[in-house]
Design an enzyme around this catalytic site. Structure first.
Site, short mmCIF file in Angstrom:
data_model
loop_
_atom_site.label_atom_id
_atom_site.label_comp_id
_atom_site.label_asym_id
_atom_site.label_seq_id
_atom_site.Cartn_x
_atom_site.Cartn_y
_atom_site.Cartn_z
N HIS A 473 37.01 37.71 35.99
CA HIS A 473 37.49 37.70 37.38
C HIS A 473 38.97 37.35 37.48
O HIS A 473 39.36 36.52 38.31
CB HIS A 473 36.69 36.69 38.21
CG HIS A 473 35.24 36.99 38.34
ND1 HIS A 473 34.32 36.04 38.78
CD2 HIS A 473 34.53 38.13 38.10
CE1 HIS A 473 33.11 36.59 38.80
NE2 HIS A 473 33.21 37.85 38.39
N PRO A 474 39.86 37.97 36.72
CA PRO A 474 41.28 37.60 36.83
C PRO A 474 41.88 38.07 38.16
O PRO A 474 41.71 39.23 38.56
CB PRO A 474 41.93 38.34 35.66
CG PRO A 474 41.03 39.51 35.40
CD PRO A 474 39.64 39.03 35.71
#
Length: 539
Positions: A473-474
Site C-alpha cells: 500500500h505505498p
C-alpha cells in the site's frame, strides 16, 4: 503509431488504478483528444482474470515491476519485494481485490490539514458514483457505476469461528466495512464479477476504448517530461528502442503510482536538488518533498496451526483437492480459485487509549513461509495485523537517469516509537484473539512469531520486525497540500506547484494513508481529479 511529435490535448501516463479511470472520464468529452500510455503490456493473460492469479502475477516480470526495498533496520536488516502492477489495470490487475474506503476520520483529517475539498462529505459522492455494489443504491453505496463490488464466493468454518472469537473480545460483527466506521469483523467485499477479477482496465477502460478521441498505447516507457518556460508541453518515451515524442496542448497527467510517478518527475529534473545531482540529473525544479513522505501498511504475519477443521493447506497438497477446486471454478465460478488473499477482516484498537480502530487483521485459511512459497503441509491459519495509521515515513529516489535502473525505495518501517508500540500491541491482540473460547475446539498453536517469544516490549518489537512485511500500500510520495502549504508538491487539485500543464493523480497524491486497503481510495481520487481537470479547462 508512427512518427514523432504526435499531439494530443491530454496525455495520461500510466494505465493503472488511476489512469484507466482518468481515460474513461476525460475522453467522455468528445472534443478532447486523449492519449493513455502504459509501460506494461495488454492484460490478455488468464491470471489477470482468475482471482487466484495474483499468486502467479506477483513476482513475475510480465506483470510486476519487481521492485525491492533497501535493507530495513526496523525489520532486522531485511529487504522486501515491493510489487507494483505492470499491465493495463496496473496494481488493480494483481492486487488483493479488497474493496475498502478507509475511515471517515481519514478524510476529515485531510480536511483539517488544509485540504478543504477532501472531507468525508466531499469524497462520499465519488465513492458512490464509481460503484456498482451488490447491496444496491443507498446512502452508503452506489449502483450502476464501473467499479463492481460483490460478496466473496467462499466461506470457511475456521474463519467464522475467528469472527466469533473477535465478538467474545468485544469486537462486533459488521456486514459492511465501508460506511465510514470500519470497526468490527466481517468478510471482505471484493472487486469481482461472477467469479472473475474486476480491474480498472475491465471496468473503466475496456468499455470506452472504441471512442475515437481515446488512444491507448502499451509497452512505452516514459523517460522524461518536456518542459518549456515553466510549462510541461509533452514527454519523451521509447518502445523497442525507438524514441517517441508526444505533445500535450492542455495537460500531462502522471498516474504511474507512488513509485513510477516519482521516477518520471525526478528523471525530468523535478525533485530534491541534491538527490538529482547525485543521480546525474540537473535540477530544473528543486522540490524537496517529491519522493518523500512514503507511507505503507506493514503487516505482521502470525501463523497458527489448527486442528479439527479444513484449511487451504491440505487442499493445496491434494491431487483430488486441486481437481475439485478447478471443477468448482470451471462449472460454478466458486471455490478457492475465487479467493482474495484474505477473506475475513477485523478492525480493532491496539489498546484502549486509541480513539478509533487502528489495526486491520487480514485473516487467511492458509499459511506459508513467504509469498511465492508453497503452502505448509499442516492445517493452519494466518492472522496478519497491520497498523492502519503509521507514523513512520520513508522515501523514493532514482539512482541514475536510466529508466532501466531500479529506484531506491526505503519505507523506513518501525522507525518511530509509536509504530513500535502499536506493533508490539498487535501481537498481544493477536494472542488474545487466538485464546478465546470460540477457537478452543481448533486448538490454535502459535508457529509465528512463536510461543517462545515473550511478552516484553523489547521481545515483541523484535518479533514484529522479524515477521513484518509489506501489504503493498505505498502512498504519499507526491502529496497534496492545502492552500497555505506551499512546501507540498501538489495543491489539492493535483496540480504540480511551480509548473503549468502538469498534474499527478494517483496514490502518490495522498497526504496521509487511509485506514485500509488503498486501491478504492485511489480510484475515487482519480474520479475527482478528472472532474477537477475538466472544470479547470473550462475556466
Amino acid at each position: 503509431m508512427s512518427g514523432n511529435d504526435r499531439e494530443f490535448d491530454i496525455i495520461i501516463v500510466g494505465a493503472g488504478s488511476a489512469g484507466c479511470v482518468l481515460a474513461n472520464r476525460l475522453s467522455a468529452r468528445s472534443d478532447l483528444n486523449v492519449l493513455l500510455i502504459e509501460a506494461g503490456d495488454k492484460d490478455n493473460w488468464i491470471w489477470y482474470k482468475v482471482p487466484i492469479g495474483y499468486l502467479f502475477a506477483i513476482g513475475n516480470l510480465r506483470s510486476d515491476w519487481m521492485f525491492q526495498t533497501t535493507p530495513q533496520p526496523g525489520l532486522g536488516g531485511r529487504s522486501l519485494a515491493y510489487p507494483r502492477g505492470k499491465t493495463l489495470g496496473g496494481s488493480s490487475a494483481i492486487n488483493a481485490m479488497i474493496s475498502m474506503r478507509g475511515q471517515k476520520e481519514d478524510y476529515e483529517g485531510w480536511k483539517a490539514a488544509g485540504l478543504t475539498d477532501w472531507g468525508w462529505d466531499d469524497v462520499l459522492p465519488a465513492f458512490r458514483r464509481i460503484e456498482d455494489h451488490f447491496l444496491g443504491d443507498s446512502d452508503h453505496h452506489g449502483a450502476g457505476g464501473e467499479w463492481r463490488v460483490e460478496e466473496p464466493r467462499l466461506r470457511w468454518p475456521i474463519l467464522n469461528a475467528v469472527r466469533d472469537a473477535a465478538e467474545e473480545m468485544g469486537i462486533p460483527k459488521s456486514p459492511d466495512f465501508n460506511t465510514g466506521d470500519n470497526e468490527g469483523s466481517g468478510y471482505f467485499h471484493v472487486n469481482q464479477k461472477r467469479g472473475l477479477r474486476w480491474s480498472t482496465a475491465t471496468g473503466f477502460l475496456k468499455p470506452v476504448m472504441s471512442r475515437p478521441n481515446l488512444q491507448v498505447e502499451t509497452n512505452i516507457c516514459v523517460e522524461s517530461l518536456i518542459i518549456d518556460e515553466g510549462r510541461v508541453t509533452g514527454l519523451v518515451g521509447s518502445r523497442d528502442g525507438v524514441s517517441l515524442n508526444f505533445k500535450a496542448r492542455a495537460s500531462v497527467v502522471l498516474s504511474a503510482g507512488s513509485i513510477g510517478s516519482v521516477q518520471i518527475l525526478q528523471r525530468s529534473g523535478i525533485g530534491p536538488g541534491k538527490r538529482l545531482q547525485e543521480a546525474g540529473i540537473w535540477p530544473l525544479v528543486d522540490q524537496q518533498l517529491i519522493g518523500a513522505n512514503l507511507q505503507d501498511h506493514l503487516q505482521q504475519r502470525a501463523i497458527y496451526k489448527v486442528q479439527n477443521t479444513r484449511t487451504l493447506n491440505e487442499t493445496y497438497h491434494s491431487v483430488f483437492g486441486k481437481a475439485k477446486m478447478a471443477l468448482d471454478y470451471a462449472l460454478f465460478r466458486k471455490g478457492p480459485l475465487t479467493m482474495a488473499p484474505s477473506q475475513v477482516g477485523i478492525f480493532t484498537r491496539s489498546d484502549p487509549s486509541q480513539t478509533r480502530a487502528n489495526l486491520q487483521f487480514h485473516m487467511q485459511p492458509l499459511s506459508l513461509d513467504k509469498f511465492g512459497d508453497p503452502l505448509h503441509r499442516f492445517p493452519a491459519i494466518t492472522a496478519s495485523a497491520c497498523n492502519l495509521q503509521p507514523t513512520s515515513r520513508g522515501e523514493v529516489y532514482i539512482k541514475s537517469p536510466s529508466p532501466d535502473d531500479a529506484p531506491h525505495i526505503s519505507p523506513n518501517y518501525l522507525s518511530t516509537e509509536e509504530d513500535r508500540l502499536v506493533a508490539a500491541n498487535a501481537i498481544r491482540v493477536t494472542r488474545q484473539l487466538m485464546s478465546q473460547p470460540a477457537l478452543a475446539p481448533y486448538a490454535p498453536e502459535e508457529v509465528l512469531p512463536g510461543a517462545t517469544v515473550g511478552d516484553s516490549q523489547a521481545d515483541l518489537e523484535r518479533a514484529a520486525g522479524d515477521i513484518g512485511t509489506t501489504i503493498f500500500h505505498p502512498v504519499g510520495t507526491i502529496a497534496m497540500g492545502g492552500t497555505s502549504d506551499f512546501e507540498s508538491p501538489l495543491d489539492q487539485r493535483f496540480r504540480v506547484r511551480g509548473l503549468e500543464g502538469l498534474r499527478v493523480i494517483d496514490a502518490s497524491a495522498m497526504p496521509r494513508i487511509t485506514s485500509g486497503n488503498t486501491n478504492t481510495p485511489t480510484i475515487m481520487m482519480a474520479d475527482r481529479g478528472a472532474e477537477m481537470l475538466l472544470e479547470d479547462l473550462k475556466a
